[in-house]
Scaffold this active site. Structure first.
Site, PDB file in Angstrom:
ATOM      1  CE  LYS A 164      -2.850   3.293   1.329  1.00 22.69           C
ATOM      2  NZ  LYS A 164      -1.883   4.388   1.018  1.00 22.69           N
ATOM      3  N   PRO A 165       1.212   1.767  -1.198  1.00 30.03           N
ATOM      4  CG  PRO A 165       1.252   2.435  -3.440  1.00 30.03           C
ATOM      5  CD  PRO A 165       0.733   1.355  -2.517  1.00 30.03           C
ATOM      6  CD  GLU A 236      10.835   1.039  10.530  1.00 28.62           C
ATOM      7  OE1 GLU A 236      11.906   1.648  10.615  1.00 28.62           O
ATOM      8  OE2 GLU A 236      10.482   0.363   9.579  1.00 28.62           O
ATOM      9  CB  CYS A 270      12.054   8.826   9.568  1.00 25.78           C
ATOM     10  SG  CYS A 270      12.969   7.534   8.723  1.00 25.78           S
ATOM     11  CD  GLU A 364       8.742  13.384  11.428  1.00 23.61           C
ATOM     12  OE1 GLU A 364       7.531  13.103  11.438  1.00 23.61           O
ATOM     13  OE2 GLU A 364       9.620  12.568  11.126  1.00 23.61           O
TER      14      GLU A 364
HETATM   15  P1  NAD Z   1       0.995   9.018   7.136  1.00 23.97           P
HETATM   16  O1  NAD Z   1       0.872   8.385   8.470  1.00 23.97           O
HETATM   17  O2  NAD Z   1       0.099  10.133   6.802  1.00 23.97           O
HETATM   18  O3  NAD Z   1       0.769   7.933   5.984  1.00 23.97           O
HETATM   19  C1  NAD Z   1       1.545   6.754   5.899  1.00 23.97           C
HETATM   20  C2  NAD Z   1       0.750   5.710   5.131  1.00 23.97           C
HETATM   21  O4  NAD Z   1      -0.384   5.323   5.907  1.00 23.97           O
HETATM   22  C3  NAD Z   1       0.207   6.178   3.792  1.00 23.97           C
HETATM   23  O5  NAD Z   1       0.316   5.128   2.865  1.00 23.97           O
HETATM   24  C4  NAD Z   1      -1.255   6.471   4.116  1.00 23.97           C
HETATM   25  O6  NAD Z   1      -2.124   6.394   3.010  1.00 23.97           O
HETATM   26  C5  NAD Z   1      -1.552   5.390   5.118  1.00 23.97           C
HETATM   27  N1  NAD Z   1      -2.694   5.649   6.006  1.00 23.97           N
HETATM   28  C6  NAD Z   1      -3.234   6.830   6.363  1.00 23.97           C
HETATM   29  N2  NAD Z   1      -4.264   6.635   7.232  1.00 23.97           N
HETATM   30  C7  NAD Z   1      -4.340   5.301   7.447  1.00 23.97           C
HETATM   31  C8  NAD Z   1      -5.173   4.475   8.262  1.00 23.97           C
HETATM   32  N3  NAD Z   1      -6.139   4.975   9.033  1.00 23.97           N
HETATM   33  N4  NAD Z   1      -4.956   3.148   8.254  1.00 23.97           N
HETATM   34  C9  NAD Z   1      -3.979   2.608   7.499  1.00 23.97           C
HETATM   35  N5  NAD Z   1      -3.172   3.336   6.692  1.00 23.97           N
HETATM   36  C10 NAD Z   1      -3.339   4.671   6.674  1.00 23.97           C
HETATM   37  O7  NAD Z   1       2.515   9.440   6.991  1.00 23.97           O
HETATM   38  P2  NAD Z   1       3.205  10.207   5.759  1.00 23.97           P
HETATM   39  O8  NAD Z   1       2.890  11.651   5.837  1.00 23.97           O
HETATM   40  O9  NAD Z   1       2.923   9.479   4.490  1.00 23.97           O
HETATM   41  O10 NAD Z   1       4.748   9.966   6.072  1.00 23.97           O
HETATM   42  C11 NAD Z   1       5.543  10.825   6.828  1.00 23.97           C
HETATM   43  C12 NAD Z   1       5.856  10.214   8.162  1.00 23.97           C
HETATM   44  O11 NAD Z   1       6.511   8.959   7.976  1.00 23.97           O
HETATM   45  C13 NAD Z   1       6.823  11.044   8.967  1.00 23.97           C
HETATM   46  O12 NAD Z   1       6.361  11.145  10.291  1.00 23.97           O
HETATM   47  C14 NAD Z   1       8.122  10.247   8.920  1.00 23.97           C
HETATM   48  O13 NAD Z   1       8.985  10.443  10.014  1.00 23.97           O
HETATM   49  C15 NAD Z   1       7.592   8.863   8.889  1.00 23.97           C
HETATM   50  N6  NAD Z   1       8.628   7.942   8.424  1.00 23.97           N
HETATM   51  C16 NAD Z   1       9.220   7.119   9.327  1.00 23.97           C
HETATM   52  C17 NAD Z   1      10.232   6.261   8.936  1.00 23.97           C
HETATM   53  C18 NAD Z   1      10.907   5.349   9.930  1.00 23.97           C
HETATM   54  O14 NAD Z   1      11.632   4.468   9.491  1.00 23.97           O
HETATM   55  N7  NAD Z   1      10.741   5.524  11.228  1.00 23.97           N
HETATM   56  C19 NAD Z   1      10.633   6.248   7.597  1.00 23.97           C
HETATM   57  C20 NAD Z   1      10.009   7.112   6.706  1.00 23.97           C
HETATM   58  C21 NAD Z   1       9.007   7.960   7.118  1.00 23.97           C
END
Ligand code: NAD
Length: 512
Positions: A164-165, A236, A270, A364
């Site tokens: 799920k991208p 994560e 991140c 963040e």
């Molecule tokens: P997000 O939480 O908005 O979305 C992440 C994914 O979750 C997306 O594919 C989104 O469509 C999906 N999603 C959204 N609501 C959902 C739900 N209710 N149930 C299941 N899936 C759902 O995050 P983002 O804005 O895409 O990414 C940025 C964040 O990711 C930052 O906080 C960053 O630090 C974190 N991140 C962490 C790591 C790590 O290794 N710790 C690596 C990369 C990014």
């Protein structure tokens, strides 16, 4: 005011519209999981050597067809192609080789050694059984690399997967899933495209394990749901990495290293350095040089771009809000501090004299912004660096490597560095993990396998006689228990008495 564009529909570097990518309905997710499950049964029975061969083939295909995926990364991320190549593609062949080596270690059956005295005639082996179908939900900041950390170990362990991208970057993952169609059984690697509702449908679906990378808010929701469903999960989440600059650092190298660690991928990492704690003795010199280097970074529309745009409009707004909050609360804006005016670009920004009252120090930012906090000494730097609700990575910059290591070990993080930062995400044998609100998840390395495989122990007893510890209870059983405890406490002369009692008990249980 015009509405925000649909996620993933704009090139963030130029603001130009991109071709539409259709989204799945949440109701379509179940069928994709079901297809992965049907294919998984045969895949689990395929020997690890063959599974490894296919994963290595996938790595090679990605490298061979890199120009295709780079074109997609260009339009989805808007950063320089060279940057995408180095960050997400160039090391893929070695990455898959490393992932295969980790798998052979993590999935090897483990023979348990059993005492011939207390457990005679038995053998036990712990095997690793694939969980089934793993849901893999990823964010947008590295549209290809984020999947590497989970898709390879999940497949190597014998699972099917459903990807799920992020809705912001679906094209890269669709390309990856298409490559997988040629190399793996039909349906084994499924993909669903859409926003939170589609992600939630995957979490609710008939999956056997879940990998989630994303924000703290969403991560808490999916972790709670996975816990209720009793499926293993890895979450994560966010980061707010700190770097500690000591007075004895190599100033030029430290400046260059931290410019990269904070500005690479426009800080949308991140493990980007978002906070720098610098000792007073070197603060002015460090901040002057650091600011001068950051000011030289080129942004869109230069011919060569060092720092690309923010990937989406929400991210641009968060960055603008954090900088405005810091300046209002007394931070000194040394450079940047505004949008470039092209696409979602934001000028690389340095803020001096920051403190804990500012969002830019505690929340963040995920953008090309660095908050600098001046500190009197190392202890203050460590305690301020640790005063964060996140705990992914941290680094110490010093010429004294021994002392640097000691200080790095005091940081409350999963990845502690000396004179470097954050690059370990491309190494498959290093656990990418953190503490606190960064979440309990572990990506890559043998430590990640809990989500992908469950241990199953097979115990075989070749004894024909019954066991001494079976029923009925008798006075010899009590005696045998005490003798066994004394023997284990070091009274080795008790061994003869113990053997005698064991024989008596076996006779008793046999009814002789
Ligand atoms: P997000 O939480 O908005 O979305 C992440 C994914 O979750 C997306 O594919 C989104 O469509 C999906 N999603 C959204 N609501 C959902 C739900 N209710 N149930 C299941 N899936 C759902 O995050 P983002 O804005 O895409 O990414 C940025 C964040 O990711 C930052 O906080 C960053 O630090 C974190 N991140 C962490 C790591 C790590 O290794 N710790 C690596 C990369 C990014």
């Amino acid at each position: 005011m015009s509405a925000d564009p649909r996620p993933g529909s704009v090139n963030p570097a130029t603001g130009e519209a991109l071709d539409d990518v259709p989204w799945n309905e949440p109701s379509e997710v179940a069928a994709v999981i079901e297809r992965a499950r049907s294919a998984q049964r045969g895949w689990a029975a395929t020997p690890l050597a063959e599974r490894s061969r296919r994963v290595l083939d996938l790595g090679r295909r990605i490298a061979e067809q890199r120009h295709e995926v780079l074109a997609l990364l260009d339009i989805e991320m808007g950063r320089a192609s060279a940057d995408s190549l180095i960050s997400e593609v160039a090391t893929i062949v070695d990455y898959t080789k490393g992932a295969v080596a980790v798998a052979s270690q993590a999935l090897s059956p483990e023979r348990v050694s059993l005492s011939a005295l207390t457990f005679p005639g038995k053998k036990a082996v712990v095997e690793q059984v694939p969980r089934g179908v793993i849901g893999i939900i990823e964010p947008w900041n590295y549209p290809l690399l984020q999947f590497h950390k989970s898709i390879f170990p999940a497949l190597l362990a014998g699972n099917g997967v459903v990807l799920k991208p992020s809705e912001h970057t679906p094209r890269t993952a669709l390309w990856l899933a298409k490559l997988c169609e040629d190399l793996f059984p039909a349906g084994l690697v499924g993909i669903v495209v859409g926003g939170g509702a589609v992600g939630a449908a995957l979490v609710e679906g008939d999956i056997d394990g879940l990998v989630f990378t994303g924000s703290v808010a969403t991560g808490k929701k999916v972790a709670a749901r996975a816990a209720e469903r009793l499926i293993p999960f890895s979450v994560e989440l966010g980061g707010k990495d700190a770097a500690i600059v000591l007075a004895d650092c190599d100033l030029d190298r430290t400046v260059q290293g931290l410019v990269w660690a904070s500005m690479h991928n426009a800080g949308q990492d991140c493990s980007a350095v978002e906070r720098i704690y610098v000792e007073d003795a070197v603060a002015d010199a460090f901040i002057d040089k650091f600011t001068a280097s950051v000011e030289r970074l080129r942004t869109t529309p230069s011919e060569e771009v060092d720092v690309g745009p923010l990937q989406n409009i929400n991210q641009l707004r968060i960055v603008e809000a954090h900088v405005a909050d810091a300046v209002e609360k007394g931070a000194t804006l040394r450079c940047g501090g505004k949008a470039t005016g092209t696409g979602y670009g934001y000028l690389p920004t340095v803020l001096d004299h920051c403190d804990m009252g500012m969002d830019v120090v505690t929340e963040e930012t995920f953008g090309p912004v660095v908050a600098i906090v001046r500190v009197a000494n190392t202890d203050e730097a460590v305690s301020r660096a640790n005063a964060s609700r996140f705990g992914l990575g941290g680094s110490v910059w010093t010429r004294d490597l021994r002392r640097g290591e000691q200080i790095a070990r005091r940081l409350e993080v999963g990845l502690a560095h000396v004179n470097t930062h954050k690059f370990a995400g491309v190494i498959p044998s290093i656990p990418w993990t953190g503490t606190k609100e960064t979440g309990t998840g572990i990506a890559a390395s043998r430590h990640a396998y809990h989500t992908f495989a469950r241990p199953r122990t097979v115990i075989v007893d070749k004894n024909s006689a019954p066991e001494a510890f079976w029923l009925p209870v008798s006075s010899e059983l009590l005696d045998m228990g005490h003798t066994l405890a004394e023997f284990q406490l070091g009274s080795f002369t008790r061994v003869f008495r113990l053997l005698g009692l064991l024989r008596k008990r076996v006779a008793k249980v046999s009814g002789k």
